[in-house]
Structures are given as C-alpha cells and as structure tokens.
Design a protein around this motif. Structure first.
Motif, PDB file in Angstrom:
ATOM      1  N   THR A 118      -4.890   6.181  -1.736  1.00 57.39           N
ATOM      2  CA  THR A 118      -3.968   5.094  -1.469  1.00 57.39           C
ATOM      3  C   THR A 118      -3.755   4.384  -2.887  1.00 57.39           C
ATOM      4  OG1 THR A 118      -4.647   5.053   0.914  1.00 57.39           O
ATOM      5  CG2 THR A 118      -3.509   2.924  -0.089  1.00 57.39           C
ATOM      6  N   THR A 142      -4.154  14.417  -5.786  1.00 56.04           N
ATOM      7  CA  THR A 142      -4.207  13.242  -6.417  1.00 56.04           C
ATOM      8  C   THR A 142      -3.079  13.157  -7.656  1.00 56.04           C
ATOM      9  OG1 THR A 142      -6.520  12.672  -5.891  1.00 56.04           O
ATOM     10  CG2 THR A 142      -5.479  11.432  -7.680  1.00 56.04           C
ATOM     11  N   SER A 195      -3.504  -0.739  -8.426  1.00 52.99           N
ATOM     12  CA  SER A 195      -4.885  -0.143  -8.356  1.00 52.99           C
ATOM     13  C   SER A 195      -4.937   1.018  -7.334  1.00 52.99           C
ATOM     14  CB  SER A 195      -5.919  -1.415  -7.745  1.00 52.99           C
ATOM     15  OG  SER A 195      -5.540  -1.843  -6.453  1.00 52.99           O
ATOM     16  N   ARG A 196      -5.928   1.636  -7.357  1.00 49.59           N
ATOM     17  CA  ARG A 196      -6.021   2.684  -6.468  1.00 49.59           C
ATOM     18  C   ARG A 196      -7.514   3.145  -5.691  1.00 49.59           C
ATOM     19  NH1 ARG A 196      -3.486   7.481  -9.369  1.00 49.59           N
ATOM     20  NH2 ARG A 196      -3.760   8.687  -7.415  1.00 49.59           N
ATOM     21  N   ASP A 197      -7.351   3.465  -4.761  1.00 47.56           N
ATOM     22  CA  ASP A 197      -8.609   4.046  -4.148  1.00 47.56           C
ATOM     23  C   ASP A 197      -8.502   5.530  -3.746  1.00 47.56           C
ATOM     24  OD1 ASP A 197     -10.815   4.737  -2.547  1.00 47.56           O
ATOM     25  OD2 ASP A 197     -10.661   2.986  -1.332  1.00 47.56           O
ATOM     26  N   ASN A 198      -9.050   6.433  -4.604  1.00 45.16           N
ATOM     27  CA  ASN A 198      -8.711   7.814  -4.341  1.00 45.16           C
ATOM     28  C   ASN A 198      -9.570   8.371  -3.301  1.00 45.16           C
ATOM     29  OD1 ASN A 198      -6.834   7.927  -6.582  1.00 45.16           O
ATOM     30  ND2 ASN A 198      -8.451   8.967  -8.136  1.00 45.16           N
ATOM     31  N   LYS A 258      -9.303   7.005  -0.410  1.00 43.06           N
ATOM     32  CA  LYS A 258      -8.336   6.644   0.522  1.00 43.06           C
ATOM     33  C   LYS A 258      -7.146   7.403   0.250  1.00 43.06           C
ATOM     34  CE  LYS A 258     -10.660   2.552   2.299  1.00 43.06           C
ATOM     35  NZ  LYS A 258     -10.601   1.467   2.725  1.00 43.06           N
ATOM     36  N   SER A 274       0.654  -1.287   0.019  1.00 39.39           N
ATOM     37  CA  SER A 274      -0.121  -0.073   0.013  1.00 39.39           C
ATOM     38  C   SER A 274       0.864   1.151   0.005  1.00 39.39           C
ATOM     39  CB  SER A 274      -0.955  -0.171   1.210  1.00 39.39           C
ATOM     40  OG  SER A 274      -1.865  -0.986   1.122  1.00 39.39           O
ATOM     41  N   TYR A 288      -2.322   0.717  -4.455  1.00 38.63           N
ATOM     42  CA  TYR A 288      -2.063  -0.764  -4.040  1.00 38.63           C
ATOM     43  C   TYR A 288      -1.252  -1.325  -5.338  1.00 38.63           C
ATOM     44  CZ  TYR A 288      -5.716   0.219  -0.801  1.00 38.63           C
ATOM     45  OH  TYR A 288      -6.714   0.810  -0.063  1.00 38.63           O
TER      46      TYR A 288
END
Length: 116
Positions: A74, A27, A67-70, A72, A20, A76
């Motif tokens: 974060t 962003t 991958s990403r979780d914008n 958060k 992570s 990965y």
C-alpha cells in the motif's frame, strides 16, 4: 496489477486527508497524480519501490507526504494544509521506472473536495 485508491472526501481548507492505494501483484515504483475539472492531469508525488526516494510537485512540496508499506503493498499520500486549489480526482499509478513519464498501471481515482 490492480490498484485501488481510497480515502478521498470533503475537508475544510487547512485540513488533512490521507489517501491510500492498495496494489496487487509485485512491488512497483508508485506515483500519485490528480486531475481537476477542465484541467490536464498533473503529477503530485512519486516514491521508489523501496521507499528510499521520493519526488514532489512544487505545488505540494512541504504539505504532502508520500510513503509506502510494502508489507501491505500500500502507498499513502498524506495531505496536510489543503488549499482551495487542491480539489481533484486523485489517481495512483505504478511504474517499472521511478518517476516515470509513462506509468504502466492506473487506479480508478478518489475524489478530494476542499471547502473554503
């Protein structure tokens, strides 16, 4: 911008790890790199700020997924089927340009070790 990489550790060959990278601030387009002892740092994977585009090094294609979780902020790196040639310090990096040759910000790195 601060990047905090985590998730490294010791895993058996054939196993999996998920790295992570938590980012502060805006962003960015993001990338993962790795550096093994005595070797130059190499590109592993990149993802655009929206997550709509990804690029992989040939050596990890089909085994690693970025991958990403914008929400958060974060990014990965899911690493499957780890091989003896994968151990390295893995770094995340941020860039204003997707799949850049020059990344603007770097995290501190997280160590991945693979046992045979």
């Amino acid at each position: 911008v601060q990047l905090q990489a985590s998730g490294g550790g010791l895993v058996q060959a054939g196993g999996s790890l998920r790295l992570s990278c938590a980012a502060s601030g805006r962003t960015f387009n993001m990338g993962w790199f790795r550096q093994a002892p005595g070797k130059a740092r190499e590109f592993v994977a990149a993802i655009s700020w929206s997550g709509g585009s990804t690029t992989y090094a040939d050596s990890v294609k089909g085994r690693f997924t970025i991958s990403r979780d914008n929400a958060k902020n974060t990014v990965y790196l899911q690493m499957n089927s780890l091989k003896p040639e994968d151990p390295a310090v893995y770094y995340c990096a941020a860039s204003k340009v997707y799949y850049s040759t020059n990344y603007d910000y770097w995290g501190q790195g997280t160590l991945v070790t693979v046992s045979s």
